[in-house]
Design a protein around this motif. Sequence first.
Motif, mmCIF file in Angstrom:
data_model
loop_
_atom_site.group_PDB
_atom_site.id
_atom_site.type_symbol
_atom_site.label_atom_id
_atom_site.label_comp_id
_atom_site.label_asym_id
_atom_site.label_seq_id
_atom_site.Cartn_x
_atom_site.Cartn_y
_atom_site.Cartn_z
ATOM 1 N N SER A 167 7.493 63.772 11.093
ATOM 2 C CA SER A 167 7.389 63.545 12.542
ATOM 3 C C SER A 167 7.173 64.868 13.292
ATOM 4 C CB SER A 167 8.649 62.843 13.065
ATOM 5 O OG SER A 167 9.810 63.591 12.762
ATOM 6 N N VAL A 223 10.665 59.892 18.453
ATOM 7 C CA VAL A 223 11.280 59.463 17.203
ATOM 8 C C VAL A 223 11.759 60.660 16.380
ATOM 9 C CG1 VAL A 223 9.098 59.435 15.910
ATOM 10 C CG2 VAL A 223 10.965 57.938 15.218
ATOM 11 N N ARG A 226 15.308 61.096 17.063
ATOM 12 C CA ARG A 226 16.103 60.026 16.461
ATOM 13 C C ARG A 226 16.285 60.272 14.959
ATOM 14 N NH1 ARG A 226 15.614 55.047 19.620
ATOM 15 N NH2 ARG A 226 15.563 55.729 21.806
ATOM 16 N N TYR A 240 15.471 54.815 11.431
ATOM 17 C CA TYR A 240 14.276 55.588 11.782
ATOM 18 C C TYR A 240 13.994 56.548 10.637
ATOM 19 C CZ TYR A 240 15.703 53.867 16.364
ATOM 20 O OH TYR A 240 16.078 53.067 17.405
ATOM 21 N N ALA A 246 8.583 53.845 12.905
ATOM 22 C CA ALA A 246 9.683 54.029 13.854
ATOM 23 C C ALA A 246 9.201 53.877 15.290
ATOM 24 C CB ALA A 246 10.323 55.405 13.654
#
Length: 297
Positions: A167, A223, A226, A240, A246
């Motif tokens: 991510s 995300v 998270r 997640y 996610a």
Amino acid sequence: MSSTKKSLPFYVTFTAGAIAGVSEILTFYPLDVVKTRMQLERGRTSTGLLGSFRSIIREEGFGRLYRGLVPPLLLEAPKRATKFAANDFWGKTFRTLSGEAEMTRQLSIVTGCSAGATESFVVVPFELVKIKLQDKSLASTYSGPLDVVRQVIRKDGILGLYVGMESTFWRHLWWNGGYFGSIFQVKTMLPKAETPQRELFNNFASGAVGGFVGTVLNTPYVVKSRIQGAEKAPGVIPKYNWTYPALITIFREEGPAALYKGFVPKVLRLAPGGGVLLLVVEFTLGVVRKALGPPYI
């Protein structure tokens, strides 16, 4: 940059980026704390920007706005240094591969994305530590940055420090692509700088627009906070995990607005922050060029 100027050595660009990164983080860090808190909230956000500031100061004290500062402060020098040095490296590489003598809009976007991807590999452990220290629910779990590192390694091994790598990759790729692509576009639209003051203004304005565009593009990657803020339980698959599944989960459960949680404090930091970054980098490089003399000026 004129094509008659000799390129500055790598270490000069790296150092200029480091100076700019430290300048930016010291100025805007409290907004980053508020942004992370808002992104970690589940469901509808209960307070806005000012409400979050008031709540943190009232319940936890003013100093809480600077909790977790050490990791990003240690990070900002290599992070921003990597950003600008990688952008310079990839710019030269892609111009050579494409046969272009000067940077184009398309090349500036590709170059920025490549610099962001490079930067993401440097920042993940620091981002993980910062987010765990900023999360109110974990306030009593960790005593400081080194304690986060010790506990994460003890529970998950050294690779535990790289939770959220995927991510982070996407977030930095989109932010840098938007940032450097916008800088190029805005500079072509602004009047040519005839004075040092005008050049400073052009750098700040184009950097600020770049920071805004980059923030619009990468805020949905909420995300990341998270994923990195979650505490793993043995045998339990995290809710997640991968970025795009996610994002779909957040969209379905909390609505599209949840993807832009923390946007206001983030853009208030990264728009002017993007201007400060470019202004300080270009100013520093200009000072070095003058000190070195021809063929660098």
